[in-house]
Design a protein around this motif. Structure first.
Motif, PDB file in Angstrom:
ATOM      1  N   SER A  57       0.845  -1.201   0.000  1.00  0.00           N
ATOM      2  CA  SER A  57       0.000   0.000   0.000  1.00  0.00           C
ATOM      3  C   SER A  57       0.876   1.244   0.000  1.00  0.00           C
ATOM      4  O   SER A  57       1.952   1.262   0.607  1.00  0.00           O
ATOM      5  CB  SER A  57      -0.943   0.000   1.193  1.00  0.00           C
ATOM      6  OG  SER A  57      -0.216  -0.074   2.403  1.00  0.00           O
ATOM      7  N   THR A  58       0.422   2.267  -0.707  1.00  0.00           N
ATOM      8  CA  THR A  58       1.237   3.459  -0.917  1.00  0.00           C
ATOM      9  C   THR A  58       0.506   4.717  -0.491  1.00  0.00           C
ATOM     10  O   THR A  58      -0.726   4.732  -0.379  1.00  0.00           O
ATOM     11  CB  THR A  58       1.645   3.587  -2.392  1.00  0.00           C
ATOM     12  OG1 THR A  58       0.454   3.656  -3.197  1.00  0.00           O
ATOM     13  CG2 THR A  58       2.478   2.395  -2.840  1.00  0.00           C
ATOM     14  N   THR A  69       6.116   7.770  -8.109  1.00  0.00           N
ATOM     15  CA  THR A  69       5.602   6.437  -7.826  1.00  0.00           C
ATOM     16  C   THR A  69       6.590   5.708  -6.931  1.00  0.00           C
ATOM     17  O   THR A  69       7.782   5.611  -7.262  1.00  0.00           O
ATOM     18  CB  THR A  69       5.403   5.637  -9.119  1.00  0.00           C
ATOM     19  OG1 THR A  69       4.507   6.340  -9.989  1.00  0.00           O
ATOM     20  CG2 THR A  69       4.813   4.262  -8.810  1.00  0.00           C
ATOM     21  N   ILE A  70       6.093   5.196  -5.819  1.00  0.00           N
ATOM     22  CA  ILE A  70       6.928   4.432  -4.904  1.00  0.00           C
ATOM     23  C   ILE A  70       6.651   2.946  -5.110  1.00  0.00           C
ATOM     24  O   ILE A  70       5.515   2.547  -5.390  1.00  0.00           O
ATOM     25  CB  ILE A  70       6.675   4.857  -3.446  1.00  0.00           C
ATOM     26  CG1 ILE A  70       7.729   4.277  -2.502  1.00  0.00           C
ATOM     27  CG2 ILE A  70       5.268   4.483  -2.993  1.00  0.00           C
ATOM     28  CD1 ILE A  70       7.677   4.847  -1.090  1.00  0.00           C
ATOM     29  N   SER A  71       7.701   2.141  -5.004  1.00  0.00           N
ATOM     30  CA  SER A  71       7.555   0.693  -5.144  1.00  0.00           C
ATOM     31  C   SER A  71       8.631   0.021  -4.303  1.00  0.00           C
ATOM     32  O   SER A  71       9.590   0.667  -3.867  1.00  0.00           O
ATOM     33  CB  SER A  71       7.676   0.270  -6.606  1.00  0.00           C
ATOM     34  OG  SER A  71       8.944   0.613  -7.129  1.00  0.00           O
ATOM     35  N   SER A  72       8.462  -1.272  -4.098  1.00  0.00           N
ATOM     36  CA  SER A  72       9.463  -1.991  -3.313  1.00  0.00           C
ATOM     37  C   SER A  72       9.773  -3.338  -3.946  1.00  0.00           C
ATOM     38  O   SER A  72       8.912  -3.943  -4.588  1.00  0.00           O
ATOM     39  CB  SER A  72       8.990  -2.193  -1.871  1.00  0.00           C
ATOM     40  OG  SER A  72       7.916  -3.101  -1.820  1.00  0.00           O
ATOM     41  N   SER A 103       2.243   3.636  10.634  1.00  0.00           N
ATOM     42  CA  SER A 103       1.500   3.484   9.392  1.00  0.00           C
ATOM     43  C   SER A 103       1.996   4.545   8.417  1.00  0.00           C
ATOM     44  O   SER A 103       2.661   5.510   8.809  1.00  0.00           O
ATOM     45  CB  SER A 103       0.008   3.686   9.660  1.00  0.00           C
ATOM     46  OG  SER A 103      -0.230   5.031  10.054  1.00  0.00           O
ATOM     47  N   CYS A 104       1.662   4.374   7.149  1.00  0.00           N
ATOM     48  CA  CYS A 104       2.132   5.353   6.171  1.00  0.00           C
ATOM     49  C   CYS A 104       1.579   6.767   6.402  1.00  0.00           C
ATOM     50  O   CYS A 104       2.331   7.736   6.273  1.00  0.00           O
ATOM     51  CB  CYS A 104       1.847   4.880   4.750  1.00  0.00           C
ATOM     52  SG  CYS A 104       3.196   3.850   4.071  1.00  0.00           S
TER      53      CYS A 104
END
Length: 129
Positions: A57-58, A69-72, A103-104
């Protein structure tokens, strides 16, 4: 030794793109919140984006929504920040941080590095007009 190491910063023209990486060593992602922050000269630290490594979740600050855009990649313990349509006002030192309990939404608004389990050294992003 536990470390977060940012890379990928540099100089780019307005409208261009950069991809930042945040590589973790000494610990394994496990339901952590990984956040990106930035600090421009003379300005306060700002939460930019966050990802929860357990479910992907972003969360984004309004200032970057639709452009970043964030990703892992959990197998590589690395989080990425793809930055498109860069503007001169995106110029800043970008930091990543990790916390197991936040949490984010909390990460985005918590900009004191002492609150985090881990905090990186930063990478400079400069956007020329």
């Amino acid at each position: 030794e536990v470390q977060l190491v940012e890379s990928g910063g540099g100089l780019v023209q307005a409208g261009g793109s950069l991809r930042l990486s945040c590589a973790a060593s000494g610990f394994t992602f496990d339901n952590d919140a990984i956040g990106w922050f930035r600090q421009a000269p003379g300005k306060e630290l700002e939460g930019v984006s966050c990802i929860t490594t357990s479910d992907g979740s972003t969360y984004y600050a309004d200032s970057v929504k639709g452009r970043f855009t964030i990703s892992s990649d959990n197998a590589k313990n690395t989080v990425f920040l793809q930055m498109n349509s860069l503007k001169p006002e995106d110029t800043a030192v970008y930091y990543c941080a990790a916390d197991h309990w936040f949490s984010c939404p909390t990460v985005i608004r918590t900009t004191d590095e002492r609150e985090y389990d881990y905090w990186g050294q930063g990478t400079q992003v400069t956007v020329s007009s």
